[in-house]
Design an enzyme around this catalytic site. Structure first.
Site, short mmCIF file in Angstrom:
data_model
loop_
_atom_site.label_atom_id
_atom_site.label_comp_id
_atom_site.label_asym_id
_atom_site.label_seq_id
_atom_site.Cartn_x
_atom_site.Cartn_y
_atom_site.Cartn_z
CB CYS A 70 -1.07 -0.08 1.24
SG CYS A 70 -1.81 1.33 1.29
CB CYS A 180 -3.29 3.93 -5.67
SG CYS A 180 -4.36 2.92 -4.65
#
Length: 181
Positions: A70, A180
């Protein structure tokens, strides 16, 4: 060797796929926090707390290394996880910036970084790229992409207006960093 891979959702499975293909680990344990996705709209303290909970999860599995798939957690929790873990912890921001550096792009090429609000606001990519000498960096938070990806929505009738919303004023970049997964 056993790796733990942590993401705020399912996008980190792309990291797992790369690790499996590279045959670096005997076992990979994946922790996708789909109950609290997305992290990109949360404050830094919340992201840190969730990331420390993921570390506790991996402590139960005797992992040799933890990979934060992440970008938001990499931006806000990597340093603290590295301090608290009994094994190496790696994020995805530094390798992403290094990959651009190694790609052979000119330092004045226009570079576009897209990601969650939190990742872009952290300025992690922008700082690392600037330290590497890149001078033409544009970073845009693209939060609408997260639910579209998570819901596997790929219809042009939805995607085209979202792309126009974010990129209508963007000159063509020479490189794009997806901040992302």
């Amino acid at each position: 060797m056993r790796a733990g891979v942590f993401d705020s959702g399912v996008g980190g499975l792309t990291v797992v796929k790369s690790l499996v293909e590279a045959k670096l680990f005997d076992e990979i344990i994946y922790f996708g926090d789909t109950a609290r996705v997305p992290y990109g709209i949360k404050d830094a303290n919340t992201v840190l707390r969730y990331s420390l909970e993921a570390l506790e999860f991996f402590n139960n599995f005797d992992v040799d290394v933890m990979i934060i798939a992440c970008n938001t957690a990499s931006a806000y929790a990597l340093a603290e996880l590295q301090k608290q873990a009994n094994f190496p912890v790696y994020g995805v921001i530094e390798p992403g910036a290094m990959a651009l550096e190694e790609s052979g792009h000119n330092h004045d090429d226009p570079i576009l970084v897209i990601g969650t609000d939190a990742t872009i606001n952290s300025k992690s990519y922008q700082t690392l790229l600037a330290k590497s000498g890149f001078t033409n960096i544009q970073a845009i938070a693209t939060p609408l992409f997260v639910p579209l990806v998570e819901e596997e929505i790929n219809k042009d009738t939805i995607l085209t207006p979202v792309f126009e919303h974010y990129f209508s004023d963007v000159d063509s970049p020479k490189a794009l960093i997806l901040g992302c997964t």
